[in-house]
Design an enzyme around this catalytic site. Structure first.
Site, PDB file in Angstrom:
ATOM      1  N   CYS A  81       0.833  -1.206   0.000  1.00  0.00           N
ATOM      2  CA  CYS A  81       0.000   0.000   0.000  1.00  0.00           C
ATOM      3  C   CYS A  81       0.868   1.258   0.000  1.00  0.00           C
ATOM      4  O   CYS A  81       1.772   1.388   0.840  1.00  0.00           O
ATOM      5  CB  CYS A  81      -0.917   0.003   1.226  1.00  0.00           C
ATOM      6  SG  CYS A  81      -2.010   1.443   1.301  1.00  0.00           S
ATOM      7  N   GLU A 315     -28.069 -12.430  24.263  1.00  0.00           N
ATOM      8  CA  GLU A 315     -27.452 -11.201  23.740  1.00  0.00           C
ATOM      9  C   GLU A 315     -28.041  -9.986  24.453  1.00  0.00           C
ATOM     10  O   GLU A 315     -29.211  -9.991  24.836  1.00  0.00           O
ATOM     11  CB  GLU A 315     -27.690 -11.121  22.226  1.00  0.00           C
ATOM     12  CG  GLU A 315     -27.370  -9.816  21.546  1.00  0.00           C
ATOM     13  CD  GLU A 315     -25.928  -9.392  21.721  1.00  0.00           C
ATOM     14  OE1 GLU A 315     -25.708  -8.205  21.994  1.00  0.00           O
ATOM     15  OE2 GLU A 315     -25.022 -10.248  21.596  1.00  0.00           O
ATOM     16  N   CYS A 389     -11.453 -10.954  21.315  1.00  0.00           N
ATOM     17  CA  CYS A 389     -10.810  -9.920  20.499  1.00  0.00           C
ATOM     18  C   CYS A 389      -9.865  -9.073  21.348  1.00  0.00           C
ATOM     19  O   CYS A 389      -9.376  -8.041  20.881  1.00  0.00           O
ATOM     20  CB  CYS A 389     -11.852  -9.036  19.810  1.00  0.00           C
ATOM     21  SG  CYS A 389     -12.985  -8.203  20.942  1.00  0.00           S
TER      22      CYS A 389
END
Length: 433
Positions: A81, A315, A389
């Site tokens: 990039c 959830e 994460c």
């Protein structure tokens, strides 16, 4: 992985020193030693020597920047990039993919005090199926900037290409820029999101002032000519469908619909492999009752329901619960139920938990799942898969399970975001008999 620093900085002399890099941290920074102190140096790789200056000096570590690189690592690569080093999106394009995976795996192993069993990866380029590009009008040039934020800044890097984007999305960048730059309302545009679903390509435009009929017509013509589903977002709550139907994507043999603003994993390839491996690790049997916590709209819940006797998804966001129920119906899955619950409260007292669960899966946000670990332990599942994460909160939450008699049976590094400092992982815990 979170790092915390005190606000006070020591004065540095900007003296040039020569260092040898011996490691790469999970953020893509070279690690060296000087005068008994650890130095973190962006842009350097193991086996490289360089002249550097210290930019920040702390009691236990320091930061430095490269003045001159004296040697190159055999694992140094030319970044694909042209914006690398300025754009804040990628930090590791200068390192081989193998080195990136090894350094992240080593960081994960140190935190978890356990060897990494495997790396779950897919293609290292063209993997992002979702991108959010900031928009900014420059009065002096009367031009529209479109791109990502600079590293450590709120300034925008005006990107012309992005090799980690799905090829369909990268090819759209100049066309989207030209279209938005021709609008009367280009002073009042916030950001544009591009999403590549199995059903097609989506464009979501955030605008901060009403669009003229001429601008709306121009956007509609653009969406039709490029085959895009177009959505307009005048604020954070309203989403207007201009063209297209409910988007969907394939996941492990199922078709999942989603709202353009719903969270979906940006790396479709790794997501498919991650879900398949989670089901394999849980060893789901036809008689099993399985609990999926922080289930979202059913990324794991619905595939689990194809193998288990019954699955419960829990959830905290009502809209995602509704979407999960809808996708269960669309896929003909009658053995799965979704519940909206506050996961900081004791869910083991809910009626749906009275019969217990054989297996548990959880996939929390970066803050982790400290509030539910004791609840999971009460349920006494045979196996637990924790998808993370944030390795720091994963390590913290794991302590409760280890103290309760569970052991780490498998540990995987998920290469969900190649060329970046993001580190994701998945752990299988088994109960000691």
């Amino acid at each position: 992985m979170a790092q915390f620093y005190s606000a006070k900085r020591r004065t540095t002399t900007r003296q040039i020193i020569t260092v040898s890099v011996n490691d790469l941290d999970s953020f893509g920074q070279g690690v060296a030693r000087h005068n008994g102190k650890t130095l973190f140096i962006p842009g350097l790789l193991p086996q490289e020597n360089a002249e550097v200056t210290v930019t920040e000096d702390k009691k236990q570590y320091a930061r430095a920047k490269v003045v001159r690189r004296l040697s190159d690592s055999p694992e140094r690569e030319t970044p694909r990039c042209p914006h690398f080093g300025v754009c804040g999106g990628c930090q590791q394009q200068h390192a081989s993919v193998d080195l990136q995976q090894r350094s992240k795996s080593a960081a994960l192993a140190r935190l978890m005090k356990h060897d990494v069993s495997e790396v779950i990866a897919d293609v290292p380029w063209g993997y992002r199926r979702r991108a959010r590009l900031s928009l900014n009008y420059l009065p002096k040039t009367q031009q529209l900037q479109m791109g990502f934020r600079k590293a450590g800044s709120s300034d925008i890097v005006d990107v012309k290409q992005c090799p980690i984007l799905a090829p369909q999305l990268e090819a759209l960048l100049p066309k989207v820029r030209a279209c938005l730059g021709s609008l009367q309302a280009m002073r009042h545009l916030g950001h544009v999101e591009l999403v590549q679903a199995t059903s097609g390509t989506l464009m979501i435009l955030r605008h901060t002032a009403p669009l003229s009929s001429a601008d709306r017509e121009k956007l509609e013509r653009f969406s039709h000519s490029e085959g895009l589903d177009l959505y307009l977002a005048p604020d954070s709550e309203i989403l207007e469908t201009v063209s297209g139907e409910m988007p969907w994507y394939d996941s492990n043999g199922l078709r999942l619909t989603f709202s353009p603003r719903d969270f979906i994993q940006v790396n479709a390839g790794v997501n498919q492999k991650m879900v398949a491996r989670a089901l394999e690790w849980l060893d789901v049997q036809p008689e099993d009752r399985v609990l999926d916590l922080f289930c979202g709209m059913g990324n794991f819940t619905l595939p689990l329901a194809t193998q288990a006797a019954s699955v419960v998804g829990v959830e905290g966001v009502p809209a995602l619960v509704e979407k999960g129920q809808q996708n269960a119906r669309l896929n003909g899955l009658q053995n799965v139920t979704f519940y909206h619950e506050n996961l900081e409260e004791d869910v083991t007292k809910q009626p749906w938990a009275k019969n217990g669960f054989d297996k548990v899966l959880l996939d929390p946000a970066r803050a982790g799942a400290a509030g539910v670990m004791q609840q999971i332990i009460k349920l006494e599942p045979i196996r637990i898969v924790y998808v993370s994460c944030n390795p720091a909160t994963l390590a913290r939450d794991s302590e409760a399970l280890l103290k309760a008699g569970y052991t780490i049976a498998r540990l995987a590094m998920l290469d969900m975001f190649p060329h970046t400092g993001h580190l994701e992982s998945m752990v299988l815990f088994s109960r000691v008999k």
